[in-house]
Write an enzyme that holds these catalytic residues in place. Structure first.
Site, PDB file in Angstrom:
ATOM      1  N   TYR A   1     -63.180  31.961 -36.467  1.00 18.64           N
ATOM      2  CA  TYR A   1     -62.749  31.968 -38.026  1.00 18.64           C
ATOM      3  C   TYR A   1     -61.896  30.548 -38.229  1.00 18.64           C
ATOM      4  CZ  TYR A   1     -60.590  32.820 -42.398  1.00 18.64           C
ATOM      5  OH  TYR A   1     -60.391  32.820 -43.751  1.00 18.64           O
TER       6      TYR A   1
ATOM      7  N   GLU B   1     -64.020  28.268 -46.483  1.00 18.12           N
ATOM      8  CA  GLU B   1     -63.908  29.741 -45.390  1.00 18.12           C
ATOM      9  C   GLU B   1     -65.216  29.509 -44.688  1.00 18.12           C
ATOM     10  OE1 GLU B   1     -63.662  33.611 -46.419  1.00 18.12           O
ATOM     11  OE2 GLU B   1     -62.049  33.756 -45.268  1.00 18.12           O
TER      12      GLU B   1
END
Ligand code: GDP
Ligand code: MN
Length: 429
Positions: free
Chosen positions: A150, A238
């Site tokens: 991530y 993101e």
């Protein structure tokens, strides 16, 4: 408390990355709406900045999707529903199809799956409960993923600037990683003048678990993502997952970018991609007049200036046993036509049984509000009780305008009085 309802509404669709930044509640300064793009649009911007993404096409009908799959001529295809919400992988369509992300080797299957996605609603953890209608699918070359991490860059109030957030445990349930194993979330504040330093990028790459030559490659991707973040005036970039392939490539498999609305004037191309179809139409209409609209469940419409005052107003209505139907925040420098537009929006909502105006004038001139109110009342032939509380700049002039108008407007001396009168007006009916 009504205010809690309000914050939840405001936060709906707030970035998931924000959960990593602090244990205190993440709240927005004002109920503004940040521009959000579809994955394929974000990936185009990434490509332009040299960030590695898969080859892809977009389609809005099954035949086009199947043909795109053929044209990609790839060993395996990944078909992804495009909506402005995450968690698509684990989502469900009202066509019965499970999963908004599918892998297949057969272009014909791409066509079949697309026919169960397009035109149907996809519900995920991040959508409203009825889901969001899918109008576009992304057809991309699938790559094998050996590891999912991530990575995000976002603005952090505590750091007074951008911060990188990463975890070696990427993939679909990053919120759970943050909750259960916070030690696996790594942060790195970025100096806005210096940018991402080599040592920072390499440390983040190592924390994400990239090894050997992949560490440098990941660091390079991180720096390019920061270049993009700056170039497009993003408030968040993101990537989940930022993955690695068995062939030794670091790839951004998913993309979510939010943009700073204040930068619209210099990001014309980005803002031109805005698709308001997924937004509340009233919100979109309100935005045209620089008004912030938040819909709630009750029956008292609130017209206020400032987010704090909106919360206070909702709370006091709640205290008197009423429920706000919505609120419209007109912010600072107000014009008469804004007041008119606001009344039009508030009264268009059939749930509304009374209107409460609560203006605490600082920069706002109460006389302008009063003129806007009387004009709106006459032209819109207002049918519901109207309670007005005005305070501050030019308030005497404003009160005179309202009382001389001969309109059935109930004046209130303060917020408490206003809320009580609005609730009573509904009870009387
Ligand atoms: P999200 O569920 O909305 O976050 O959608 P993602 O784009 O992140 O996709 C969900 C999951 O599908 C990812 O976490 C991956 O595990 C998987 N996935 C997406 N693209 C590919 C791909 O090209 N190859 C493989 N093997 N898996 C993929
Ligand atoms: Mn994802």
């Amino acid at each position: 408390m009504a205010a809690c309802v309000w914050w939840r509404t405001v936060q709906r669709g707030a970035q998931s990355a924000a959960v990593f930044l602090s244990r205190r509640k993440v709240v927005r300064e004002s109920p503004r709406r940040w521009l959000n793009l579809q994955e394929y649009q974000s990936k185009k911007l990434m490509q332009d900045s040299g960030v590695t993404v898969q080859r892809f096409f977009v389609a809005d009908n099954p035949t086009e999707a199947r043909d795109a799959a053929k044209r990609l001529n790839a060993k395996e295809i990944v078909l992804k529903a495009q909506i402005l919400a995450g968690g698509r992988g684990k989502g469900v369509f009202d066509s019965g199809l499970k999963g908004g992300v599918h892998l297949t080797t057969d272009p014909a299957v791409v066509g079949e799956l697309a026919s169960k996605m397009l035109g149907y609603n996809l519900t995920t953890k991040q959508t409203p409960k009825d889901g969001v209608k899918v109008k576009t699918v992304m057809v991309a070359e699938a790559l094998d993923i050996s590891r999912e991490t991530y990575f995000a860059i976002l603005m952090d109030r505590a750091c007074n600037g951008p911060v990188m957030v990463g975890s070696p445990q990427g993939g679909m349930d990053i919120e759970e990683v943050a909750a259960r194993t916070p030690e696996l979330i790594f942060k790195e504040a970025i100096d806005i003048f210096e940018g991402v330093r080599d040592d920072q990028a390499l440390r983040m790459a190592a924390n994400l678990g990239f090894k050997g030559p992949l560490e440098r490659q990941a660091a390079d991707q991180i720096k390019k993502l920061y270049d993009l973040f700056l170039k497009v005036d993003a408030t968040q970039v993101e990537v989940n997952p930022l993955g690695e392939t068995p062939q030794g490539q670091v790839v951004c498999f998913d993309a979510k970018i939010n943009f700073d609305d204040n930068a619209e004037f210099r990001q014309k191309a980005v803002f031109a991609m805005d698709d308001t179809a997924e937004s509340d139409p009233i919100e979109t209409e309100a935005a045209k007049y620089d008004l912030k609209y938040i819909g709630l469940d009750g029956n008292i419409a609130c017209f206020v200036n400032g987010a704090g005052l909106a919360m206070a107003t909702c709370d006091i209505i709640d205290l008197h046993g009423g429920k706000p139907a919505n609120f419209l925040d007109l912010g600072g420098g107000v014009k008469e036509n804004q007041v008119y537009a606001a009344f039009k929006l508030l009264t268009a909502d059939p749930k509304v049984e009374a209107i409460l105006v609560n203006i605490f004038g600082g920069i706002v001139n109460c006389a302008i509000i009063a003129n806007g109110i009387t004009k709106a009342c006459r032209e819109l032939e207002l049918k519901v009780p109207l309670v007005v509380r005005l305070e501050g700049t030019n308030v005497h002039e404003a009160k005179r305008i309202l009382s001389e108008s001969g309109l059935p407007i109930t004046a209130a001396s303060d917020l408490d009085d206003a809320a009580r009168k609005a609730v009573a007006a509904i009870a009387k009916k």
